[in-house]
Design an enzyme around this catalytic site. Structure first.
Site, PDB file in Angstrom:
ATOM      1  N   SER A  21      17.668 -75.239  12.604  1.00 30.80           N
ATOM      2  CA  SER A  21      15.462 -75.096  12.408  1.00 30.80           C
ATOM      3  C   SER A  21      15.225 -73.373  12.410  1.00 30.80           C
ATOM      4  O   SER A  21      15.615 -72.802  12.920  1.00 30.80           O
ATOM      5  CB  SER A  21      14.962 -75.683  13.553  1.00 30.80           C
ATOM      6  OG  SER A  21      13.256 -75.401  13.924  1.00 30.80           O
ATOM      7  N   GLY A  46      10.937 -75.783  13.910  1.00 32.27           N
ATOM      8  CA  GLY A  46      10.060 -75.018  14.944  1.00 32.27           C
ATOM      9  C   GLY A  46       9.350 -75.602  15.109  1.00 32.27           C
ATOM     10  O   GLY A  46       7.999 -75.823  14.620  1.00 32.27           O
ATOM     11  N   LEU A  73       6.849 -69.341  15.766  1.00 36.56           N
ATOM     12  CA  LEU A  73       6.208 -70.785  16.188  1.00 36.56           C
ATOM     13  C   LEU A  73       5.680 -70.712  15.020  1.00 36.56           C
ATOM     14  O   LEU A  73       4.851 -71.956  14.940  1.00 36.56           O
ATOM     15  CB  LEU A  73       6.381 -71.305  17.361  1.00 36.56           C
ATOM     16  CG  LEU A  73       8.157 -71.486  17.843  1.00 36.56           C
ATOM     17  CD1 LEU A  73       7.754 -72.105  19.789  1.00 36.56           C
ATOM     18  CD2 LEU A  73       8.899 -72.712  17.044  1.00 36.56           C
ATOM     19  N   CYS A 129      11.312 -71.642  24.558  1.00 34.99           N
ATOM     20  CA  CYS A 129       9.903 -71.663  24.479  1.00 34.99           C
ATOM     21  C   CYS A 129       9.785 -71.495  25.933  1.00 34.99           C
ATOM     22  O   CYS A 129      10.687 -71.576  26.986  1.00 34.99           O
ATOM     23  CB  CYS A 129       9.063 -72.633  24.081  1.00 34.99           C
ATOM     24  SG  CYS A 129       9.712 -73.734  22.312  1.00 34.99           S
ATOM     25  N   THR A 192      18.680 -68.122  19.466  1.00 38.63           N
ATOM     26  CA  THR A 192      19.123 -66.927  18.556  1.00 38.63           C
ATOM     27  C   THR A 192      19.276 -65.509  20.010  1.00 38.63           C
ATOM     28  O   THR A 192      18.389 -66.112  20.905  1.00 38.63           O
ATOM     29  CB  THR A 192      18.066 -65.947  18.009  1.00 38.63           C
ATOM     30  OG1 THR A 192      16.578 -66.004  19.328  1.00 38.63           O
ATOM     31  CG2 THR A 192      17.147 -66.404  16.611  1.00 38.63           C
ATOM     32  N   GLY A 264      21.972 -70.944  10.070  1.00 43.89           N
ATOM     33  CA  GLY A 264      20.377 -70.502   9.267  1.00 43.89           C
ATOM     34  C   GLY A 264      20.641 -69.408   8.455  1.00 43.89           C
ATOM     35  O   GLY A 264      20.115 -69.276   7.198  1.00 43.89           O
TER      36      GLY A 264
HETATM   37  C1  SIN Z   1       9.696 -69.115  16.049  1.00 42.73           C
HETATM   38  O1  SIN Z   1       9.356 -69.045  15.452  1.00 42.73           O
HETATM   39  O2  SIN Z   1       9.707 -67.211  17.132  1.00 42.73           O
HETATM   40  C2  SIN Z   1      11.130 -68.888  16.573  1.00 42.73           C
HETATM   41  C3  SIN Z   1      11.626 -69.954  17.248  1.00 42.73           C
HETATM   42  C4  SIN Z   1      12.978 -70.007  17.792  1.00 42.73           C
HETATM   43  O3  SIN Z   1      14.128 -69.199  18.191  1.00 42.73           O
HETATM   44  O4  SIN Z   1      13.700 -71.061  18.759  1.00 42.73           O
END
Ligand code: SIN
Length: 303
Positions: A21, A46, A73, A129, A192, A264
């Site tokens: 994702s 996401g 996101l 999140c 991450t 990724g």
């Molecule tokens: C993001 O879009 O900031 C990354 C989302 C994530 O690492 O779950």
């Protein structure tokens, strides 16, 4: 030729390689390079209940052997996905994993209810999140909140439910066990690692958001360690990711206990990486005379 098929939570995948994702959007750009049907599955960007523009730039920075991102996101929202993106993906003969990322339990529940009757094969619940109703700490950083959101989402969907774990915790096995006990069918890890860089001339962080998530080859040994620990702590399948950029990395991750892998950051340096990894796993298995990729899962022999 070796059998590359794997099964996760009752869903069969033609091979164990899935673009992660956030690294593959909804697949459009990559379809120009190779048929998406080559992939075991796709975990889409996401998604939140409503459309999000994400964080202001700069929101991507290179690091030695990796990258930092604070995309925030950015996504078109779940309704747009279901109406416009899913019909396109549904004809591609690959498994579709919907990555759901809400900032409240209620948002996640609403999203999975919308997904329920659709062609989505599996839900990947992103618990990295911030939980806005409880001070902004990520759902995935405490057993209590990770279990709470998993339980609520589990009740709201009959789709296979995979929970994506954050590595920014003291003991990831405790979080994995908490989501397993509330009905998760699988876990994926690692998301991450929180990081930061500073421009020493401006004395400003390189990311406008100050901090961001680190991924890429530099995090690979951490991901292997966490996958190995989690695979030994839970009974449900583990999908491993974090810095995988070669077939050898994918095989190593599967030997650590992953039933499948996600790729990724490697896609940003080589968009063909997932396909090369699939072909490389197949050649390695044939070379070693191993009949099925399933036969290597969890086969590391610790000292
Ligand atoms: C993001 O879009 O900031 C990354 C989302 C994530 O690492 O779950």
């Amino acid at each position: 030729m070796a059998d590359l098929r794997v099964e996760i939570a009752g869903v069969s995948f033609k091979n164990p390689v899935i673009p992660a994702s956030g690294a593959f959007g909804f697949g459009h750009e990559y379809e120009k390079l190779y048929p998406l049907s080559k992939l075991g599955g796709i975990s889409v960007k996401g998604m939140t209940l409503n459309q999000k523009d994400g964080n202001p730039p700069p929101r991507i920075a290179e690091t030695p052997m990796g990258m930092l991102n604070s995309v925030g996101l950015q996504n078109p929202g779940i309704d747009y996905f279901l109406e416009k993106e899913l019909p396109y993906l549904a004809g591609k003969e690959t498994r579709i994993i919907a990555n759901v990322a809400g900032s409240t339990v209620e948002d996640c529940v609403t999203m999975v209810k919308k997904i329920e009757g659709s062609a989505v094969d599996m839900i990947e619940l992103n618990i990295s999140c911030p939980n806005v109703k409880q001070g902004g700490a990520a759902f995935g950083t405490s057993c209590e909140s990770a279990a709470g959101i998993t339980a609520a989402v589990r009740k709201a969907t009959t789709k296979p439910l995979m929970v994506k774990l954050s590595p920014n915790v003291t003991d990831i096995t405790a979080i994995a066990k908490a989501v397993e006990s509330e009905g998760a069918d699988a876990v994926s890890l690692i998301n991450t690692l929180l990081g930061m860089r500073i421009d020493i001339n401006s004395r400003r962080p390189v990311l406008k958001n100050n901090v961001g998530g680190m991924s890429g080859p530099a995090v690979f040994p951490i991901a292997v360690r966490m996958v190995w620990q989690v695979a030994n702590a839970v009974q449900i399948p583990v999908v491993g990711m974090g810095g995988i950029s070669s077939a050898e990395d994918a095989i190593e991750m599967m030997m650590a206990g992953a039933s499948a892998v996600q790729v990724g950051a490697a896609i940003f340096t080589d968009p063909y990486a997932p396909v090369k990894i699939i072909d490389g796993i197949s050649s390695w298995l044939d070379c070693k005379g191993i009949a099925s990729v399933k036969d290597i899962v969890g086969t590391v022999q610790p000292w």
